[in-house]
Design an enzyme around this catalytic site. Sequence first.
Site, PDB file in Angstrom:
ATOM      1  CE  LYS A 188     -31.612 -50.461 -11.771  1.00 29.78           C
ATOM      2  NZ  LYS A 188     -31.440 -49.711 -10.508  1.00 29.78           N
ATOM      3  CB  SER A 234     -34.827 -50.135  -9.068  1.00 25.06           C
ATOM      4  OG  SER A 234     -33.599 -49.430  -9.024  1.00 25.06           O
ATOM      5  CB  SER A 282     -32.206 -49.118  -6.206  1.00 26.33           C
ATOM      6  OG  SER A 282     -33.467 -48.527  -6.027  1.00 26.33           O
TER       7      SER A 282
END
Length: 493
Positions: A85, A161, A185
């Site tokens: 990520k 996210s 997230s």
Amino acid sequence: MDSQQAFELADVDAVGQGALAATGEVTAVELVEAAILRVEATRQLNAVITDLFDRGRARAAELDAAGTLRGGQAGPVGGVPFLLKDLGASLAGTPEAMGSRALRDYVATDSAWTVQRYLEAGLVMIGKTNTPEWGNHCTTEPALFGPTVNPWSPAITPGGSSGGSAAAVAAGVVPAASGGDGTGSIRVPASCCGVVGLKPRRGRTSFAPDGGHGLEGLVNNHVLTRTVRDSAVLLDAVTGSAGGDPYTAPVPHQPFLQSLTQSPQPQRVLLSTSSPFPCDRVDTEVVTAVESAGRMLESLGHHIDSAANDPMIEPDAVADAIAVLHTVSNVQLHAFATGQLGREPREDEFEPSTWVMVREGFATTGLAYADAINTVHAQTRRFAAAMADHDVLLVPTLLTTPPPYGLLNQPRGTTRAFFDVEFATTGWTSLANVTGWAAISLPLGMTSDGLPIGVQLMAPDEAVLLGLAGQLEQAAPWTGRRPPGWVANEVRA
């Protein structure tokens, strides 16, 4: 390895790919080249925003030359391709924009402690995944890189996210990718994309080399996977602490992977299909999925109770505290961006909702910040008292079916109003962050029109959750479900 074999590997999880490398059926270079083919075949998803192909190829060649993959010497996931990520998983010498136009040219100088552990486990980094600006949104549609497409439908968000990671895993690009979770997230995108998303308990891993924790303990880092065993193996890889950590979780009694080989003791499960925050209603298909999971757990020997209507927390107090902590965190990131740019970022270099948080953060007093921390601790104690007679909480991951784009990233005038909209969709996810409990979203449900529904389990420790998740995975297997955006579908087309 031909292209057909490369796409057939999409069906194999990380532990399975590691086993192929350990027996010599494939090399690390072949695994990486196959994953690169799958990245290229799914560019339309916009899940991978930074390619690290040459770096990955070089690392795979090193692993092959060293001979450490044979016999599993490098560990159960040695040689397996992996995505990071683009937030909270820094890799020295590679870009880390964090979804922000203000940091579009930033290159990380250090590797995160967890990333270093992934490397030591033999994972091979081949790219970085899309994320909203600074992880502020439970959707992944940043202005800098554009939205990530959910492999299940272009009409619904992949969540956030960690949406880029979830979409890549759901599409079969890689078996696992890293994520981070501050109010849901990891679990929100897991639910939207039909994969497994575990948020570890507070203190399970380290925020070294720099931080002690994130958002005063709300943030935890882990992965998105398609199988429970991959989540367990990768948690084993990053379990531990670094020198100087302010606190750490108790050392587990055994490897987390071993939790899947043993039948868990009967658990006292509290089931709720309501919301801890104000919302119009919980979608009926979500309620059905949670209740079905409860019946499965009961058939497996666990005791299920339905939650009373008594509130487990004070929703206004929790929402206020989370809003304050986020405003201050955004000011810190604003200062970081200022240092990198050598000037103050302009308003047009931020998402509109981020700008609201930054401006509020500059006006937040030290007393308000201290009160927010005290509120989090007080509400954690209230939650613990409400759960005193139960071991596990079974709830929806999302209160709705996967939401559309443009809902969870819009400014609402104030940070608190922003979170009111988020919590009306996400509901329980933030409670695991506030309390520090472990929580896992499992893709147990499907809507009538074929979209995934996540069901969430929460407990003080991951071993209990992984044991239950393993049982549910066997009782209601989900790994055979393939979204329309599955990578092999693109090839056949």
